[in-house]
Scaffold this motif. Structure first.
Motif, PDB file in Angstrom:
ATOM      1  N   ILE A   1     -17.436  37.823   7.375  1.00  0.00           N
ATOM      2  CA  ILE A   1     -17.503  39.131   8.033  1.00  0.00           C
ATOM      3  C   ILE A   1     -18.964  39.511   8.272  1.00  0.00           C
ATOM      4  N   VAL A   2     -19.800  39.333   7.272  1.00  0.00           N
ATOM      5  CA  VAL A   2     -21.232  39.651   7.407  1.00  0.00           C
ATOM      6  C   VAL A   2     -21.859  38.802   8.506  1.00  0.00           C
ATOM      7  N   ILE A   3     -21.544  37.523   8.538  1.00  0.00           N
ATOM      8  CA  ILE A   3     -22.109  36.626   9.548  1.00  0.00           C
ATOM      9  C   ILE A   3     -21.700  37.065  10.947  1.00  0.00           C
ATOM     10  N   LYS A   4     -20.414  37.372  11.134  1.00  0.00           N
ATOM     11  CA  LYS A   4     -19.917  37.780  12.465  1.00  0.00           C
ATOM     12  C   LYS A   4     -20.482  39.134  12.893  1.00  0.00           C
ATOM     13  N   VAL A   5     -20.538  40.088  11.960  1.00  0.00           N
ATOM     14  CA  VAL A   5     -21.058  41.413  12.304  1.00  0.00           C
ATOM     15  C   VAL A   5     -22.514  41.303  12.729  1.00  0.00           C
ATOM     16  N   GLU A   6     -23.307  40.546  11.981  1.00  0.00           N
ATOM     17  CA  GLU A   6     -24.720  40.399  12.354  1.00  0.00           C
ATOM     18  C   GLU A   6     -24.850  39.675  13.688  1.00  0.00           C
ATOM     19  N   TYR A   7     -24.034  38.668  13.932  1.00  0.00           N
ATOM     20  CA  TYR A   7     -24.122  37.907  15.182  1.00  0.00           C
ATOM     21  C   TYR A   7     -23.806  38.795  16.384  1.00  0.00           C
ATOM     22  N   TYR A   8     -22.720  39.562  16.300  1.00  0.00           N
ATOM     23  CA  TYR A   8     -22.289  40.349  17.458  1.00  0.00           C
ATOM     24  C   TYR A   8     -22.950  41.726  17.570  1.00  0.00           C
ATOM     25  N   PHE A   9     -23.319  42.333  16.439  1.00  0.00           N
ATOM     26  CA  PHE A   9     -23.812  43.706  16.479  1.00  0.00           C
ATOM     27  C   PHE A   9     -25.204  43.890  15.877  1.00  0.00           C
ATOM     28  N   GLY A  10     -25.739  42.867  15.249  1.00  0.00           N
ATOM     29  CA  GLY A  10     -27.022  43.016  14.573  1.00  0.00           C
ATOM     30  C   GLY A  10     -26.863  43.821  13.301  1.00  0.00           C
ATOM     31  N   THR A  11     -27.900  44.520  12.928  1.00  0.00           N
ATOM     32  CA  THR A  11     -27.869  45.297  11.686  1.00  0.00           C
ATOM     33  C   THR A  11     -27.462  46.747  11.906  1.00  0.00           C
ATOM     34  N   ARG A  12     -27.183  47.119  13.137  1.00  0.00           N
ATOM     35  CA  ARG A  12     -26.946  48.537  13.426  1.00  0.00           C
ATOM     36  C   ARG A  12     -25.630  49.087  12.862  1.00  0.00           C
ATOM     37  N   LEU A  13     -24.715  48.242  12.383  1.00  0.00           N
ATOM     38  CA  LEU A  13     -23.455  48.732  11.821  1.00  0.00           C
ATOM     39  C   LEU A  13     -23.475  48.831  10.298  1.00  0.00           C
ATOM     40  N   TRP A  14     -24.665  48.850   9.704  1.00  0.00           N
ATOM     41  CA  TRP A  14     -24.743  48.934   8.247  1.00  0.00           C
ATOM     42  C   TRP A  14     -24.049  50.174   7.715  1.00  0.00           C
ATOM     43  N   TRP A  15     -24.103  51.254   8.478  1.00  0.00           N
ATOM     44  CA  TRP A  15     -23.513  52.519   8.048  1.00  0.00           C
ATOM     45  C   TRP A  15     -21.985  52.432   7.934  1.00  0.00           C
ATOM     46  N   VAL A  16     -21.360  51.547   8.714  1.00  0.00           N
ATOM     47  CA  VAL A  16     -19.909  51.362   8.613  1.00  0.00           C
ATOM     48  C   VAL A  16     -19.567  50.814   7.230  1.00  0.00           C
TER      49      VAL A  16
END
Length: 111
Positions: A34-49
């Motif tokens: 999940i971390v790998i996919k989130v960073e790949y598609y969205f970068g770090t901007r979804l940390w707040w989620v």
């Protein structure tokens, strides 16, 4: 004979610890991709989620009376909070070339 012995022992076995261990292992294992996919598609901007989800799961863990469900909710909450740091670390791993970079976000990796 063997089946009779097992049936005598069975009532004294407690599986809560084993179920929690397997559940924890699976939850942590699930968060890695999940971390790998989130960073790949969205970068770090979804940390707040992950922050909101982590707080929500931990709050839910405190409201649930069932020990096993409460513990697993706590593990999910802690994994969400831990993932915030992992997403930031994943960005560094991508910059080092250890993981593929999303070509659509190439400019985000330039310092």
């Amino acid at each position: 004979m063997m089946q009779s012995m097992f049936m005598d022992i069975m009532p004294s076995l407690h599986f809560t610890g084993l179920v929690l261990a397997v559940g924890t292992f699976l939850i942590i294992g699930l968060f890695h991709p999940i971390v790998i996919k989130v960073e790949y598609y969205f970068g770090t901007r979804l940390w707040w989620v992950f922050l909101v989800a982590g707080i929500g799961f931990i709050a839910a863990a405190m409201l649930v009376a069932n020990v096993m469900v409460s513990a697993l909710l706590g593990v999910v909450g802690a994994s969400c909070l831990w993932s915030i740091g992992e997403i930031l670390e994943q960005r560094q791993r991508v910059k080092k070339g250890w993981f593929p970079m999303n070509p659509k976000r190439k400019k985000e990796y330039e310092d």
